[in-house]
Design an enzyme around this catalytic site. Structure first.
Site, PDB file in Angstrom:
ATOM      1  N   ARG A 201       5.378  -4.159  22.142  1.00  0.00           N
ATOM      2  CA  ARG A 201       6.202  -2.961  22.392  1.00  0.00           C
ATOM      3  C   ARG A 201       7.360  -3.286  23.330  1.00  0.00           C
ATOM      4  NH1 ARG A 201       1.040   0.460  24.291  1.00  0.00           N
ATOM      5  NH2 ARG A 201      -0.338  -0.703  22.928  1.00  0.00           N
TER       6      ARG A 201
ATOM      7  N   HIS B  41      -3.685   4.141  30.323  1.00  0.00           N
ATOM      8  CA  HIS B  41      -4.515   3.153  31.036  1.00  0.00           C
ATOM      9  C   HIS B  41      -5.070   3.740  32.340  1.00  0.00           C
ATOM     10  CE1 HIS B  41      -1.827  -0.116  29.038  1.00  0.00           C
ATOM     11  NE2 HIS B  41      -2.959  -0.047  28.355  1.00  0.00           N
TER      12      HIS B  41
ATOM     13  N   ARG C  53      -0.971 -16.901  26.576  1.00  0.00           N
ATOM     14  CA  ARG C  53      -1.399 -18.311  26.621  1.00  0.00           C
ATOM     15  C   ARG C  53      -0.476 -19.180  25.777  1.00  0.00           C
ATOM     16  NH1 ARG C  53      -7.418 -16.330  25.526  1.00  0.00           N
ATOM     17  NH2 ARG C  53      -6.109 -14.870  24.413  1.00  0.00           N
TER      18      ARG C  53
ATOM     19  N   ASP D  91       0.720 -13.555  22.538  1.00  0.00           N
ATOM     20  CA  ASP D  91      -0.355 -14.036  23.413  1.00  0.00           C
ATOM     21  C   ASP D  91       0.256 -14.873  24.537  1.00  0.00           C
ATOM     22  OD1 ASP D  91      -2.499 -15.541  24.597  1.00  0.00           O
ATOM     23  OD2 ASP D  91      -3.719 -14.928  22.882  1.00  0.00           O
TER      24      ASP D  91
ATOM     25  N   GLY E 109      -2.883 -10.131  33.530  1.00  0.00           N
ATOM     26  CA  GLY E 109      -2.913 -10.029  34.995  1.00  0.00           C
ATOM     27  C   GLY E 109      -4.049 -10.811  35.618  1.00  0.00           C
ATOM     28  N   GLU E 110      -5.200 -10.833  34.931  1.00  0.00           N
ATOM     29  CA  GLU E 110      -6.367 -11.529  35.494  1.00  0.00           C
ATOM     30  C   GLU E 110      -6.326 -13.033  35.253  1.00  0.00           C
ATOM     31  OE1 GLU E 110      -9.921  -9.578  33.948  1.00  0.00           O
ATOM     32  OE2 GLU E 110      -8.946  -7.649  34.305  1.00  0.00           O
TER      33      GLU E 110
ATOM     34  N   ARG F 191     -13.388   6.100  25.004  1.00  0.00           N
ATOM     35  CA  ARG F 191     -12.048   6.072  25.568  1.00  0.00           C
ATOM     36  C   ARG F 191     -11.143   6.855  24.607  1.00  0.00           C
ATOM     37  NH1 ARG F 191      -7.567   1.344  25.281  1.00  0.00           N
ATOM     38  NH2 ARG F 191      -6.026   2.345  26.634  1.00  0.00           N
TER      39      ARG F 191
ATOM     40  N   GLU G 166     -12.880  -0.985  32.171  1.00  0.00           N
ATOM     41  CA  GLU G 166     -12.746   0.369  31.643  1.00  0.00           C
ATOM     42  C   GLU G 166     -14.084   0.874  31.111  1.00  0.00           C
ATOM     43  OE1 GLU G 166      -9.390  -1.323  29.417  1.00  0.00           O
ATOM     44  OE2 GLU G 166      -8.398   0.610  29.617  1.00  0.00           O
TER      45      GLU G 166
ATOM     46  N   GLY H 110      -6.002  -8.588  30.700  1.00  0.00           N
ATOM     47  CA  GLY H 110      -5.991  -9.957  30.167  1.00  0.00           C
ATOM     48  C   GLY H 110      -4.958 -10.883  30.776  1.00  0.00           C
TER      49      GLY H 110
ATOM     50  N   ASN I 130     -14.528   1.744  22.986  1.00  0.00           N
ATOM     51  CA  ASN I 130     -13.106   1.690  23.297  1.00  0.00           C
ATOM     52  C   ASN I 130     -12.411   1.286  21.996  1.00  0.00           C
ATOM     53  OD1 ASN I 130     -10.521   0.973  24.096  1.00  0.00           O
ATOM     54  ND2 ASN I 130     -11.179  -0.171  25.920  1.00  0.00           N
TER      55      ASN I 130
HETATM   56  N1  LIG Z   1      -6.229 -17.328  29.951  1.00  0.00           N
HETATM   57  C1  LIG Z   1      -5.215 -16.526  29.671  1.00  0.00           C
HETATM   58  N2  LIG Z   1      -3.963 -16.827  30.064  1.00  0.00           N
HETATM   59  C2  LIG Z   1      -2.931 -16.009  29.785  1.00  0.00           C
HETATM   60  N3  LIG Z   1      -3.046 -14.863  29.102  1.00  0.00           N
HETATM   61  C3  LIG Z   1      -4.259 -14.496  28.687  1.00  0.00           C
HETATM   62  C4  LIG Z   1      -5.407 -15.290  28.945  1.00  0.00           C
HETATM   63  N4  LIG Z   1      -6.469 -14.677  28.398  1.00  0.00           N
HETATM   64  C5  LIG Z   1      -6.004 -13.534  27.831  1.00  0.00           C
HETATM   65  N5  LIG Z   1      -4.677 -13.431  27.994  1.00  0.00           N
HETATM   66  C6  LIG Z   1      -3.797 -12.359  27.524  1.00  0.00           C
HETATM   67  O1  LIG Z   1      -4.458 -11.115  27.570  1.00  0.00           O
HETATM   68  C7  LIG Z   1      -4.057 -10.340  26.443  1.00  0.00           C
HETATM   69  C8  LIG Z   1      -5.124  -9.329  26.106  1.00  0.00           C
HETATM   70  O2  LIG Z   1      -5.416  -8.569  27.238  1.00  0.00           O
HETATM   71  P1  LIG Z   1      -6.439  -7.319  27.171  1.00  0.00           P
HETATM   72  O3  LIG Z   1      -6.464  -6.714  28.506  1.00  0.00           O
HETATM   73  O4  LIG Z   1      -7.712  -7.773  26.574  1.00  0.00           O
HETATM   74  O5  LIG Z   1      -5.618  -6.428  26.168  1.00  0.00           O
HETATM   75  P2  LIG Z   1      -5.956  -5.168  25.278  1.00  0.00           P
HETATM   76  O6  LIG Z   1      -7.070  -4.424  25.996  1.00  0.00           O
HETATM   77  O7  LIG Z   1      -4.670  -4.419  25.280  1.00  0.00           O
HETATM   78  O8  LIG Z   1      -6.353  -5.682  23.942  1.00  0.00           O
HETATM   79  C9  LIG Z   1      -3.819 -11.359  25.338  1.00  0.00           C
HETATM   80  O9  LIG Z   1      -2.838 -10.911  24.465  1.00  0.00           O
HETATM   81  C10 LIG Z   1      -3.340 -12.589  26.103  1.00  0.00           C
HETATM   82  O10 LIG Z   1      -1.939 -12.597  26.105  1.00  0.00           O
HETATM   83  C1  LIG Z   2      -2.482   3.031  26.005  1.00  0.00           C
HETATM   84  C2  LIG Z   2      -2.431   1.602  25.617  1.00  0.00           C
HETATM   85  O1  LIG Z   2      -1.380   1.011  25.557  1.00  0.00           O
HETATM   86  O2  LIG Z   2      -3.611   1.010  25.365  1.00  0.00           O
HETATM   87  P1  LIG Z   2      -3.849  -0.511  24.901  1.00  0.00           P
HETATM   88  O3  LIG Z   2      -3.318  -1.369  25.983  1.00  0.00           O
HETATM   89  O4  LIG Z   2      -5.349  -0.596  24.762  1.00  0.00           O
HETATM   90  O5  LIG Z   2      -3.100  -0.675  23.610  1.00  0.00           O
HETATM   91 MG   LIG Z   3      -6.825  -2.694  27.111  1.00  0.00          MG
END
Ligand SMILES: Nc1ncnc2c1ncn2[C@@H]1O[C@H](COP(=O)(O)OP(=O)(O)O)[C@@H](O)[C@H]1O
Ligand SMILES: CC(=O)OP(=O)(O)O
Ligand SMILES: [Mg+2]
Length: 403
Positions: free
Chosen positions: A243, A182, A286, A284, A334-335, A93, A386, A332, A11
């Site tokens: 974004r 996504h 957090r 971030d 949402g979970e 991906r 994913e 990240g 990915n």
């Molecule tokens: N414990 C947490 N509390 C709040 N936000 C979190 C936590 N852990 C991760 N994140 C958020 O998740 C984001 C990354 O999500 P992720 O789905 O891994 O993104 P991507 O695949 O786009 O890189 C981080 O930028 C952070 O803001």
């Molecule tokens: C399509 C897209 O935004 O992917 P990512 O969240 O991994 O940047």
């Molecule tokens: Mg992602």
């Protein structure tokens, strides 16, 4: 020897590569890892073999090709090298597949050319995906490379949701329409949500909120996507880490005419210096929550703008679907961010939406309900995967082809 069953999934993001080596027979993970900050001095590779200790490499990893070679070395050190005869395929991906690719596809020169042609509409993603595929091809030219497209799940959107209200000839000439992204995550999470409710995907309507660094919402009716928040590119829709998401398109003309900015400068502004980072200097969640808890006003406003947009999409997709069985939070943010989930449904009791404070604050590895007992609409946390979904689709295709 029996036929190989392992799949390596790549990915590749704009500055990162996430990878997993899985055995497709039982979805077991043999190794997982992440290369971050590619191209910077502070690159980091974190590799975790199943059941073993994680290892880290730090120091500059110049580009995606170097990143993949480093990944191959780490796998080899665990006896899981890319030369293994047990490897059946490499799954990639690919973010933008346009309208051509509605299914996972074995990569050949024509497929590569099409992914390349779509670079202008996915400038942060498709180039990295291409490098990932080409490097993997060079390492294992004999193996099938399979592309799994972010856009594929959204090709079921009706024209009424997919078309912008602009001049039809112009739109068609430049293939301007809403593609959505996504999709692998929206497909997986909507199915997992149905499973959590003990029902089949065909029976349920789900709003999926994929909130990562990039973020998107989708309306899934009986297992099919009927609307999603990203459009021609992954810039439209929700407020994201860097974004802007939705805004009046005239902002762009204004920045060109009055701000004297070039198209490229505005592209960078909206894709990399907007969203949460543009609003408060942090992307971030957090860190933003920590600042909110300390009374930081800019972080508070950024959070409120993020939530306001999210709430609008929940309402919009409620209307698009007519009946909603579940809302699923994933990725990240949402979970992990209970505060985001709580704020997103606050005040929506009239729509049957609420979270139970204790359930929402809880943790757990798998999918779980966070709505109160007996709620009209289920609210759930459903971890996305994913990589697993890409491995499953890749193996299904390669297995089919070899039979
Ligand atoms: N414990 C947490 N509390 C709040 N936000 C979190 C936590 N852990 C991760 N994140 C958020 O998740 C984001 C990354 O999500 P992720 O789905 O891994 O993104 P991507 O695949 O786009 O890189 C981080 O930028 C952070 O803001
Ligand atoms: C399509 C897209 O935004 O992917 P990512 O969240 O991994 O940047
Ligand atoms: Mg992602």
């Amino acid at each position: 020897m029996s036929s190989p069953t392992r799949v390596l999934v790549l990915n590749s993001g704009s500055s990162s590569v996430k990878y997993q080596l899985l055995d497709a027979r039982d979805s077991g993970r043999l190794a997982t890892g992440l290369v971050e900050r590619i191209g910077e001095r502070t690159s980091r590779l974190k590799h975790t073999p199943a059941g073993g200790e994680s290892r880290e490499r730090t120091g500059r990893i110049a580009d995606h090709e170097a990143a993949l070679k480093a990944v191959a070395e780490e796998l080899a050190a665990d006896g899981l090298g890319l030369d293994s005869p047990e490897l059946a395929a490499i799954g990639h991906r690919v973010v933008h597949g346009g309208l051509k690719f509605t299914e996972p596809t074995v990569v050949d020169d024509a497929v590569l050319a099409e992914i390349e042609r779509l670079v202008p509409v996915a400038p942060l993603h498709n180039p990295a995906n291409l490098t990932g595929i080409r490097t993997a091809q060079a390492l294992r030219p004999d193996l099938p490379q399979v592309a799994v497209f972010d856009t594929a799940f959204h090709t079921t959107m009706p024209e009424s949701a997919a078309r912008y209200a602009i001049d039809t000839e112009t739109a068609d000439a430049h293939r301007i329409r809403r593609y959505g992204f996504h999709g692998t995550s929206h497909a997986y999470v909507s199915r997992e949500t149905a499973k959590l409710l003990g029902r089949s995907p065909e029976e349920v309507n789900v709003i999926v909120l994929h909130l990562g660094n990039g973020a998107s919402a989708s309306a899934v009716e009986g297992g099919r996507c009927v609307d999603t928040s990203m459009g021609l590119t992954p810039l439209e829709g929700l407020v994201m880490g860097t974004r802007s998401g939705d805004m009046d398109p005239a902002v762009i003309f204004h920045l060109m005419r009055v701000g004297k900015m070039s198209a490229d400068e505005i592209d960078t502004l909206l894709n990399k210096r907007s969203g949460l980072i543009g609003l408060c200097g942090d992307n971030d969640m957090r860190e933003i929550r920590r600042r909110v808890d300390e009374g930081d006003e800019r972080a508070r406003l950024a959070f409120d703008i993020y939530i306001h947009r999210l709430k609008k999409y929940i309402g919009a997709y409620y209307a698009v679907l007519g009946r909603v069985d579940a809302i699923a939070f994933t990725a990240g943010v949402g979970e992990n961010a209970a505060a985001v989930r709580e704020a997103a449904v606050a005040g929506l009791a009239g729509l049957g939406l609420a979270v139970d404070a204790e359930r929402n604050a809880g943790r757990g590895d798998g999918p779980r309900l966070i709505s109160p007992e007996g709620a009209r609409v289920a609210v759930a946390v459903v971890p996305t995967d994913e990589e697993l979904e890409i491995a499953t689709q890749t193996y299904a295709l390669v297995g089919k082809n070899s039979r």
